[in-house]
Design a protein around this motif. Structure first.
Motif, PDB file in Angstrom:
ATOM      1  N   UNK A  84      20.438  11.728  -5.074  1.00 25.14           N
ATOM      2  CA  UNK A  84      20.910  11.290  -6.390  1.00 25.14           C
ATOM      3  C   UNK A  84      19.770  11.276  -7.405  1.00 25.14           C
ATOM      4  N   UNK A  85      18.599  10.822  -6.984  1.00 26.70           N
ATOM      5  CA  UNK A  85      17.451  10.817  -7.899  1.00 26.70           C
ATOM      6  C   UNK A  85      17.076  12.236  -8.300  1.00 26.70           C
ATOM      7  N   UNK A  86      17.124  13.163  -7.337  1.00 28.65           N
ATOM      8  CA  UNK A  86      16.761  14.543  -7.633  1.00 28.65           C
ATOM      9  C   UNK A  86      17.717  15.184  -8.617  1.00 28.65           C
ATOM     10  N   UNK A  87      19.011  14.964  -8.407  1.00 27.65           N
ATOM     11  CA  UNK A  87      20.012  15.534  -9.296  1.00 27.65           C
ATOM     12  C   UNK A  87      20.023  14.806 -10.635  1.00 27.65           C
ATOM     13  N   UNK A  88      19.710  13.508 -10.606  1.00 30.34           N
ATOM     14  CA  UNK A  88      19.745  12.712 -11.827  1.00 30.34           C
ATOM     15  C   UNK A  88      21.129  12.233 -12.183  1.00 30.34           C
ATOM     16  N   UNK A  89      22.027  12.211 -11.197  1.00 29.13           N
ATOM     17  CA  UNK A  89      23.402  11.767 -11.396  1.00 29.13           C
ATOM     18  C   UNK A  89      23.979  11.404 -10.035  1.00 29.13           C
ATOM     19  N   UNK A  90      24.986  10.543 -10.043  1.00 31.46           N
ATOM     20  CA  UNK A  90      25.613  10.113  -8.794  1.00 31.46           C
ATOM     21  C   UNK A  90      27.115  10.362  -8.853  1.00 31.46           C
ATOM     22  N   UNK A  91      27.681  10.763  -7.727  1.00 30.17           N
ATOM     23  CA  UNK A  91      29.134  10.918  -7.657  1.00 30.17           C
ATOM     24  C   UNK A  91      29.748  10.049  -6.563  1.00 30.17           C
ATOM     25  N   UNK A  92      28.910   9.270  -5.867  1.00 27.71           N
ATOM     26  CA  UNK A  92      29.391   8.442  -4.762  1.00 27.71           C
ATOM     27  C   UNK A  92      28.628   7.123  -4.723  1.00 27.71           C
ATOM     28  N   UNK A  93      29.371   6.043  -4.562  1.00 25.96           N
ATOM     29  CA  UNK A  93      28.770   4.732  -4.320  1.00 25.96           C
ATOM     30  C   UNK A  93      29.186   4.258  -2.941  1.00 25.96           C
ATOM     31  N   UNK A  94      28.226   3.719  -2.185  1.00 25.69           N
ATOM     32  CA  UNK A  94      28.536   3.191  -0.863  1.00 25.69           C
ATOM     33  C   UNK A  94      27.624   2.004  -0.567  1.00 25.69           C
ATOM     34  N   UNK A  95      28.027   1.196   0.400  1.00 25.81           N
ATOM     35  CA  UNK A  95      27.276   0.002   0.764  1.00 25.81           C
ATOM     36  C   UNK A  95      26.451   0.257   2.020  1.00 25.81           C
ATOM     37  N   UNK A  96      25.244  -0.296   2.047  1.00 23.82           N
ATOM     38  CA  UNK A  96      24.400  -0.244   3.242  1.00 23.82           C
ATOM     39  C   UNK A  96      23.532  -1.498   3.267  1.00 23.82           C
ATOM     40  N   UNK A  97      23.736  -2.317   4.292  1.00 28.24           N
ATOM     41  CA  UNK A  97      22.975  -3.568   4.442  1.00 28.24           C
ATOM     42  C   UNK A  97      23.027  -4.441   3.193  1.00 28.24           C
TER      43      UNK A  97
END
Length: 265
Positions: A84-97
């Motif tokens: 996501x940092x590389x692309x500079x955009x996000x298309x998915x949110x998920x939970x981890x810990x």
């Protein structure tokens, strides 16, 4: 049948009425026997942060994000994947810990499609657009070692797309003639709009790839009629959705179920 433990997943964007994501994710959820639902939420830009806060507050399990919110959710999340940092955009949110992560599965989805199209090192790939989809396309083509050029209204943004492709292994533009692959990474075509004349009617040996997944855009129709290869965004849609499903439920959906769901729509 929903239960008191049914988990909420879904899509936020504006607009979303055209989206096939509920079709394919609902099919995968049912086939995998997961106690979850997938809904689409049309959220205008001035309400997106409020909507995200509300979804988090009610226990949202996972979320897809589409135009025009891919940049906003990147900063909304607690953490971002390297993708996501590389692309500079996000298309998915998920939970981890207990942390909400922003991820981007578009690039890996498109890389799958380009690999199937046998795009390889030093092939010329031209990207139209400079938004989040274009950045994902630059990363995907760059990883395959392609020579990437970009056309956008702002030259500085087009240059940034080409630099991103090189950062991920792509080659700088050196060839003359015509690109083998043209990727439409804009919304143009959804409502029958044409691209600039030089991109209409790509002929034999050339590939028109439209990241929109309506296969009847003038860009694709004229390529098909001229003897070129016309590919819409359904392959990328499925590949990125399978990756998002895995982020949420820690396993892939049953093979082929999302693709078959598109055939039944």
């Amino acid at each position: 049948m929903t239960t008191a433990q049914t988990r909420l997943t879904g899509l936020v964007g504006f607009p979303v009425a055209h989206s096939l994501s509920p079709v394919i994710h609902s099919a995968a959820i049912e086939a995998a026997g997961v106690d979850a639902v997938y809904l689409a939420f049309s959220v205008p830009p001035d309400r997106i942060e409020l909507a995200l806060e509300g979804l988090v507050a009610i226990g949202m399990w996972g979320l897809n994000v589409t135009i025009p919110h891919k940049g906003v959710v990147l900063s909304f999340a607690d953490a971002q994947t390297e993708e996501a940092r590389g692309v500079g955009a996000a298309n998915t949110l998920f939970w981890d810990n207990g942390q909400l992560w922003a991820d981007n599965t578009d690039a890996i989805g498109l890389q799958t499609v380009l690999t199937q199209l046998r795009v390889q090192a030093e092939d010329w790939v031209e990207i139209i657009g400079a938004g989040g989809a274009a950045r994902a396309a630059a990363v995907a083509a760059g990883r395959l070692g392609a020579m990437v050029t970009c056309v956008a209204r702002r030259p500085d943004r087009a240059k940034a797309i080409m630099q991103l492709a090189c950062l991920f292994g792509g080659q700088p533009p050196t060839k003359h003639g015509k690109p083998r692959v043209v990727i439409n990474a804009t919304p143009l075509g959804r409502n029958g709009e044409s691209l600039d004349a030089e991109y209409m009617g790509l002929g034999p040996g050339r590939i028109a790839l439209d990241l929109n997944y309506e296969g009847n855009s003038p860009f694709l129709i004229t390529a098909r009629d001229s003897g070129g290869k016309a590919v819409d965004g359904t392959g990328m849609l499925v590949a990125q959705a399978e990756a998002a499903f895995e982020r949420w439920f820690t396993h892939q959906p049953p093979p082929g179920v999302m693709q078959r769901a598109l055939g039944r729509k």
